[in-house]
Write an enzyme that holds these catalytic residues in place. Structure first.
Site, short mmCIF file in Angstrom:
data_model
loop_
_atom_site.label_atom_id
_atom_site.label_comp_id
_atom_site.label_asym_id
_atom_site.label_seq_id
_atom_site.Cartn_x
_atom_site.Cartn_y
_atom_site.Cartn_z
N SER A 143 -15.14 118.53 53.44
CA SER A 143 -14.69 118.36 52.06
C SER A 143 -14.42 119.71 51.42
O SER A 143 -15.12 120.69 51.72
CB SER A 143 -15.74 117.61 51.24
N TYR A 156 -23.95 117.16 47.98
CA TYR A 156 -22.83 116.77 48.84
C TYR A 156 -22.07 118.00 49.34
O TYR A 156 -21.80 118.15 50.54
CB TYR A 156 -21.90 115.85 48.06
#
Length: 269
Positions: A143, A156
């Site tokens: 990501s 995250y």
């Protein structure tokens, strides 16, 4: 990908589903995993209805025994393993992923257990089977949150930053034995859930920072994953391929300067 066997974790929706459908269309035998088989049935039905081969496997990436049993089941069913797409991630309760000073440690640990520890364990138990097959490909879903700091999602993002290192270690340790390992660094991808829940104003804001005039779809990421998983990418390993519409490739004030220039010229940005 004809006759290659692929495992896709988190394959019931979004990027995982799109990748499973694409790999199956290109000839792979696809095993999709998730916490319950029932949530995977519709993807298996889509693949088999199109003439492909698919298997749903209940597998919890937070539990090593579950991972080992799930991968063994796939190998027993299809006769081998050539591709691992490690895609499962903690995406629920993301409202808890906020300021570090307010971070709930249990949430932090759960995010790491799913995203980073889970990815490592999937690779750990897949690698022996990839070696038995003479080599193979591991592709992690990364990501853009792992490339830079941000105001939200620190747990995250930190797991995704760690994933870049994990992939390089795997590529280095097993490259001479025929295993490649890469990361697809994903930007905002408009899944059905985001289509329904992300305000249009927010979508417009994100599009302004993209260098292409649209937001990505799961199929855009699946194309990159399928390439890295295939023999066409045989010379690509230890790499991170950014698929984010150019979001992370420019100055942070890009969209603001575009608007400023439009104000000066009177032309639309």
């Amino acid at each position: 990908m004809k006759d290659k066997v692929a495992i896709i974790t988190g394959g019931g929706s979004g990027i995982g589903r799109a990748t499973a459908l694409m790999m199956a269309q290109r000839g792979a035998k696809v095993a999709i995993t998730g916490r319950t088989e029932a949530r995977l049935a519709h993807v298996v039905e889509e693949i088999t209805a199109a003439g492909g081969q698919a298997l749903a496997v209940a597998m919890d990436v937070m539990e090593e025994a579950s991972i080992a049993a799930g991968i063994t089941r796939v190998v027993d069913h299809f006769g081998g393993l050539h591709i691992l797409h490690s895609n499962a991630a903690q995406t629920g309760l993301m409202h808890e992923d906020a300021l570090i000073a307010d971070m709930d440690v249990a949430f932090w640990d759960r995010t790491f257990a799913t995203n980073l520890r889970g990815s490592m364990l999937c690779a750990k138990h897949a690698i022996p089977h990839l070696l038995s097959a003479g080599g193979g490909s591991i592709v992690f879903t990364g990501s853009g949150k792992g490339l830079a700091g941000d105001l939200d999602y620190p747990a995250y993002g930190t797991t995704k930053a760690g994933m870049l290192g994990l992939s390089k270690y795997i590529a280095t340790q097993y490259g001479k034995q025929g295993i490649r390992s890469n990361v697809v660094v994903v930007g905002l991808v408009m899944t059905e859930a985001l289509d329904d829940n992300m305000p249009l104003e927010a979508q417009k804001l994100m599009t302004e920072h993209n260098l292409v005039d649209y937001l990505g779809r799961p199929e855009d990421i699946a194309e990159v994953v399928a390439f890295l998983a295939s023999d066409q990418a045989r010379y690509v390993t230890g790499a991170s391929i950014v698929a984010d519409g150019g979001f992370t490739s420019h100055s942070a004030v890009y969209a603001d300067m575009m608007r400023f220039a439009a104000m000066q010229t009177g032309k639309p940005a």
